[in-house]
Scaffold this motif. Structure first.
Motif, PDB file in Angstrom:
ATOM      1  N   THR A  62     -29.779   2.822  21.855  1.00  0.00           N
ATOM      2  CA  THR A  62     -29.471   2.057  22.936  1.00  0.00           C
ATOM      3  C   THR A  62     -30.842   1.580  23.654  1.00  0.00           C
ATOM      4  O   THR A  62     -31.873   1.457  22.828  1.00  0.00           O
ATOM      5  CB  THR A  62     -28.756   2.990  24.036  1.00  0.00           C
ATOM      6  OG1 THR A  62     -28.565   2.315  25.321  1.00  0.00           O
ATOM      7  CG2 THR A  62     -29.617   4.326  24.156  1.00  0.00           C
ATOM      8  N   VAL A  64     -33.376   0.588  27.630  1.00  0.00           N
ATOM      9  CA  VAL A  64     -33.678   0.311  28.819  1.00  0.00           C
ATOM     10  C   VAL A  64     -32.818  -0.762  29.398  1.00  0.00           C
ATOM     11  O   VAL A  64     -32.449  -1.313  28.513  1.00  0.00           O
ATOM     12  CB  VAL A  64     -35.155   0.167  29.334  1.00  0.00           C
ATOM     13  CG1 VAL A  64     -35.975   1.293  29.020  1.00  0.00           C
ATOM     14  CG2 VAL A  64     -35.564  -1.156  28.627  1.00  0.00           C
ATOM     15  N   THR A  65     -32.842  -1.087  30.538  1.00  0.00           N
ATOM     16  CA  THR A  65     -32.238  -2.258  30.894  1.00  0.00           C
ATOM     17  C   THR A  65     -32.763  -3.661  30.579  1.00  0.00           C
ATOM     18  O   THR A  65     -33.813  -3.573  30.919  1.00  0.00           O
ATOM     19  CB  THR A  65     -31.820  -2.326  32.613  1.00  0.00           C
ATOM     20  OG1 THR A  65     -31.051  -1.167  32.809  1.00  0.00           O
ATOM     21  CG2 THR A  65     -31.081  -3.335  33.164  1.00  0.00           C
ATOM     22  N   GLY A 304     -28.169  -1.727  27.902  1.00  0.00           N
ATOM     23  CA  GLY A 304     -28.753  -0.344  28.303  1.00  0.00           C
ATOM     24  C   GLY A 304     -27.967   0.765  28.192  1.00  0.00           C
ATOM     25  O   GLY A 304     -26.583   0.762  27.937  1.00  0.00           O
ATOM     26  N   ALA A 305     -28.604   2.162  28.283  1.00  0.00           N
ATOM     27  CA  ALA A 305     -27.842   3.285  28.255  1.00  0.00           C
ATOM     28  C   ALA A 305     -26.840   3.475  29.189  1.00  0.00           C
ATOM     29  O   ALA A 305     -25.949   4.079  29.096  1.00  0.00           O
ATOM     30  CB  ALA A 305     -28.724   4.440  28.216  1.00  0.00           C
ATOM     31  N   ASP A 306     -26.871   2.805  30.270  1.00  0.00           N
ATOM     32  CA  ASP A 306     -25.684   2.666  31.242  1.00  0.00           C
ATOM     33  C   ASP A 306     -24.726   1.747  30.986  1.00  0.00           C
ATOM     34  O   ASP A 306     -23.553   2.129  31.581  1.00  0.00           O
ATOM     35  CB  ASP A 306     -26.397   2.108  32.839  1.00  0.00           C
ATOM     36  CG  ASP A 306     -27.057   0.963  32.370  1.00  0.00           C
ATOM     37  OD1 ASP A 306     -27.827   0.537  31.565  1.00  0.00           O
ATOM     38  OD2 ASP A 306     -26.448   0.054  33.350  1.00  0.00           O
ATOM     39  N   VAL A 329     -33.758   5.170  22.832  1.00  0.00           N
ATOM     40  CA  VAL A 329     -33.801   4.150  23.747  1.00  0.00           C
ATOM     41  C   VAL A 329     -34.944   3.330  23.398  1.00  0.00           C
ATOM     42  O   VAL A 329     -36.298   3.659  23.741  1.00  0.00           O
ATOM     43  CB  VAL A 329     -33.920   5.036  25.081  1.00  0.00           C
ATOM     44  CG1 VAL A 329     -34.209   4.392  26.434  1.00  0.00           C
ATOM     45  CG2 VAL A 329     -32.878   6.248  25.379  1.00  0.00           C
ATOM     46  N   ASN A 369     -36.978   2.709  35.506  1.00  0.00           N
ATOM     47  CA  ASN A 369     -35.643   2.478  34.617  1.00  0.00           C
ATOM     48  C   ASN A 369     -35.650   3.128  33.408  1.00  0.00           C
ATOM     49  O   ASN A 369     -34.563   3.724  33.072  1.00  0.00           O
ATOM     50  CB  ASN A 369     -35.827   0.841  34.401  1.00  0.00           C
ATOM     51  CG  ASN A 369     -34.563   0.462  33.833  1.00  0.00           C
ATOM     52  OD1 ASN A 369     -34.316   0.441  32.540  1.00  0.00           O
ATOM     53  ND2 ASN A 369     -33.619   0.333  34.400  1.00  0.00           N
ATOM     54  N   GLN A 373     -32.706   5.835  32.116  1.00  0.00           N
ATOM     55  CA  GLN A 373     -32.066   5.702  30.892  1.00  0.00           C
ATOM     56  C   GLN A 373     -32.133   6.894  29.928  1.00  0.00           C
ATOM     57  O   GLN A 373     -31.402   7.187  29.237  1.00  0.00           O
ATOM     58  CB  GLN A 373     -32.329   4.398  30.046  1.00  0.00           C
ATOM     59  CG  GLN A 373     -31.981   3.065  31.041  1.00  0.00           C
ATOM     60  CD  GLN A 373     -30.891   2.965  31.326  1.00  0.00           C
ATOM     61  OE1 GLN A 373     -29.850   3.832  31.311  1.00  0.00           O
ATOM     62  NE2 GLN A 373     -30.530   1.395  31.492  1.00  0.00           N
ATOM     63  N   ASN A 376     -29.676   9.352  31.443  1.00  0.00           N
ATOM     64  CA  ASN A 376     -28.418   8.941  30.950  1.00  0.00           C
ATOM     65  C   ASN A 376     -28.104   9.499  29.468  1.00  0.00           C
ATOM     66  O   ASN A 376     -26.888   9.811  29.572  1.00  0.00           O
ATOM     67  CB  ASN A 376     -27.965   7.402  30.708  1.00  0.00           C
ATOM     68  CG  ASN A 376     -27.969   7.186  32.458  1.00  0.00           C
ATOM     69  OD1 ASN A 376     -27.788   7.841  33.410  1.00  0.00           O
ATOM     70  ND2 ASN A 376     -28.244   5.719  32.808  1.00  0.00           N
ATOM     71  N   CYS A 377     -28.861   9.712  28.641  1.00  0.00           N
ATOM     72  CA  CYS A 377     -28.649  10.332  27.377  1.00  0.00           C
ATOM     73  C   CYS A 377     -28.556  11.734  27.681  1.00  0.00           C
ATOM     74  O   CYS A 377     -27.559  12.225  27.033  1.00  0.00           O
ATOM     75  CB  CYS A 377     -29.696   9.816  26.584  1.00  0.00           C
ATOM     76  SG  CYS A 377     -29.835   8.089  26.052  1.00  0.00           S
ATOM     77  N   ILE A 502     -29.159  -1.663  36.260  1.00  0.00           N
ATOM     78  CA  ILE A 502     -28.264  -0.380  36.181  1.00  0.00           C
ATOM     79  C   ILE A 502     -27.063  -0.386  37.300  1.00  0.00           C
ATOM     80  O   ILE A 502     -26.123   0.288  37.455  1.00  0.00           O
ATOM     81  CB  ILE A 502     -29.106   0.893  36.513  1.00  0.00           C
ATOM     82  CG1 ILE A 502     -30.071   1.075  35.303  1.00  0.00           C
ATOM     83  CG2 ILE A 502     -28.248   1.984  36.571  1.00  0.00           C
ATOM     84  CD1 ILE A 502     -30.836   2.235  35.274  1.00  0.00           C
TER      85      ILE A 502
END
Length: 565
Positions: A62, A64-65, A304-306, A329, A369, A373, A376-377, A502
């Motif tokens: 995945t 970052v944004t 991204g991860a989101d 990431v 950011n 992320q 988020n993982c 995000i």
């Protein structure tokens, strides 16, 4: 050092016979269906035959944004696969098939880049084995049968104003977002307002990616909801008599496609649901095969991860039952500088000179950011590894700053140079990922099946996006309540929002807080197996830019494609 173009590098590739690539995965040649010289389809029986083999480590890539230019996530995925093979870990890569809308638009192709590519590049980016066209045909067949039902007397008493099933096309075409069909004479159909989505946004594409077998595919197609009766009851593709013919059109499309990297790592390319509109992940079937074909399976989740990773965890893994062992990431210096809010990056234009100047402080200013992320993982119990995708314009101090941020957030990290160096440039990342994957995984879904839909949306909004809450339009509130009444409350949620933040506002950088997620519309994707929420001004049919990639694509005198990037 100036390296040749992606297309030039791809054309110089010496490909191995795919039968030998498949043999290394444990797949017999009689389970392959040849498509030309450089692509094969893998029959579904391969998953059953491999089922008794040891399960590979499962790694999701995945990011970052991303900035509008992208951060090289596919390239890193390919490079990691090659890097793992170089350090003695037999690895398969699984990625989505590129949609031709973005290929001819701003994004260009999705085969990777430099010396970390899937080949042949032209075949992968343009048509491949026709799976996307099969999805479009199946989707539009249902649309045609729906309109024909209205014309033939509407015995199901479908409310035309409730119809949500639009048509699809694998082209970026803003002019088709909103149209009126049935104009002309009495025999030209029932006039109504509708529109087109891009094929990658089709529910058929999403359900194809989540199907585990032909039987499961057929069942999911029958559950597709196209609208409601006048009394408010859902109408399905099964009721319209379309599901069987749709399944027939998708009989071959459900078989994963096998290609290879420049370094002969096997790559399963299958399905292409959009990353910001749909699930954004390649198929469950491809993963079921890849997870029994060696030591590692590396797959990629959109944006991204989101976005793609959240759906990978809470939709794809929920359906497949497979838990990831690690998450990568991808981060870049330019992305973190952009998230500092000090620089403006515009798709299709060169990076501004000031963003290329050495400035670790700008990298640090955009660190929020990356930290979010990584978090988020961890929310899902997965060990994160930060892959710092290095560009020639990066400075050592800036790369080190990204690694320092990752360390402070408790994540491993490695710098990758696989674009100019191929798998050799990803060996450090490969070793780091292998180490992370050996840790005992504590994978956790973000919410249980039995939670109400609003609670599920709230959980994603607050925990993954950092929002203060959720606000529903009057229409969306009615639609989500209707989903609950119609027995869809146990499904996971797929939130369609911008991939450039995000938050739901593409202008907000970093990891914004103090905002509310605006849900504009809610659709029931009962066939795919999720409830689909559209937030903000999301478009399900992209448009072309002022200078689309199509301007540069052509054929030379020998019939070879040029200008593809």
């Amino acid at each position: 050092m100036q390296i040749p173009s992606d297309l030039e590098i791809a054309r110089e590739a010496a490909l191995k016979p795919l039968t030998s690539i498949a043999e290394r995965m444990g797949i017999r040649s009689d389970l392959l269906e040849q498509y030309g010289e450089s692509v094969v389809k893998v029959r579904l029986e391969a998953a059953d035959e491999l089922a008794e083999r040891p399960r590979a480590r499962y790694v999701v890539v995945t990011a970052v944004t991303p900035t509008p230019l992208g951060e090289g996530k596919t390239t890193t995925t390919v490079g990691l696969g090659d890097g793992l093979n170089r350090i003695g870990k037999q690895t398969t890569v699984a990625i989505r098939q590129p949609s031709m809308g973005p290929v001819f638009g701003i994004k260009g192709g999705a085969a990777g880049g430099g010396y970390s590519q899937v080949v042949p590049m032209e075949t992968l980016n343009l048509h491949l084995t026709g799976d996307i066209h099969a999805v479009g045909a199946a989707h539009n067949l249902l649309a045609a049968m729906l309109d024909n039902h209205l014309y033939q007397g509407n015995t199901l008493e479908i409310d035309p104003h409730s119809i949500t099933w639009r048509r699809v096309l694998d082209v970026n075409d803003r002019s088709l977002r909103n149209i009126i069909t049935g104009l002309g004479g009495r025999t030209d159909g029932t006039p109504r307002q509708t529109g087109f989505d891009i094929t990658a946004a089709s529910e058929v594409m999403a359900l194809l990616s989540l199907s585990t077998s032909l039987r499961d595919l057929r069942s999911r197609l029958g559950r597709i909801i196209v609208g409601n009766t006048r009394s408010g009851k859902p109408v399905t593709a099964e009721q319209l008599g379309a599901a069987g013919a749709m399944a027939a059109l998708l009989r071959d499309a459900i078989k994963p496609n096998l290609l290879q990297t420049l370094e002969h790592t096997p790559v399963l390319v299958h399905t292409g649901p959009f990353g910001n509109i749909a699930t954004g992940n390649s198929s469950v079937v491809a993963d079921l095969i890849g997870l029994r074909s060696g030591d590692f399976l590396v797959t990629e989740a959109g944006f991204g991860a989101d976005m793609g990773a959240e759906r990978f965890f809470n939709i794809k893994c929920r359906i497949s039952g497979n838990a990831p062992d690690a998450a990568v990431v991808v981060a870049t210096v330019r992305a973190l500088k952009t998230h500092s809010g000090r620089h403006k990056v515009v798709a299709g234009r060169p990076l501004p000179e000031e963003i290329l100047a050495e400035n670790p402080d700008d990298v640090r200013a955009g660190a929020a950011n990356l930290r979010k992320q990584i978090e988020n993982c961890r929310l899902h119990g997965v060990s994160p590894v930060v892959a710092v995708n290095a560009f020639p314009t990066d400075h050592p101090s800036e790369l080190e700053e990204v690694r320092r941020i990752a360390t402070e957030a408790g994540a491993r990290s490695a710098v990758c140079t696989n674009v100019p160096d191929g798998g050799r440039g990803a060996e450090e990342l490969a070793a780091t990922v292998a180490e992370a994957a050996e840790e005992s995984s504590d994978f956790t879904l973000l919410y249980p099946d039995h939670a109400p839909l609003r609670e599920k949306v709230e959980s994603v909004a607050r925990n993954v996006y950092g929002a203060d809450g959720v606000e529903y339009s009057k229409l969306a509130a009615q639609q989500i309540d209707s989903c609950e009444r119609n027995g869809l409350g146990t499904l996971p949620v797929c939130i369609a929002k911008t991939h450039l933040s995000i938050s739901a506002d593409p202008q907000l950088r970093g990891a914004p807080t103090g905002w509310t997620l605006p849900v504009r519309e809610v659709r029931a994707s009962a066939g795919a197996g999720f409830v689909y929420l559209i937030c903000g001004t999301m478009q399900t049919m992209p448009g072309l830019s002022g200078s689309p990639a199509a301007f540069h694509i052509d054929l030379d005198d020998e019939g070879r494609i040029s200008g593809l990037s």
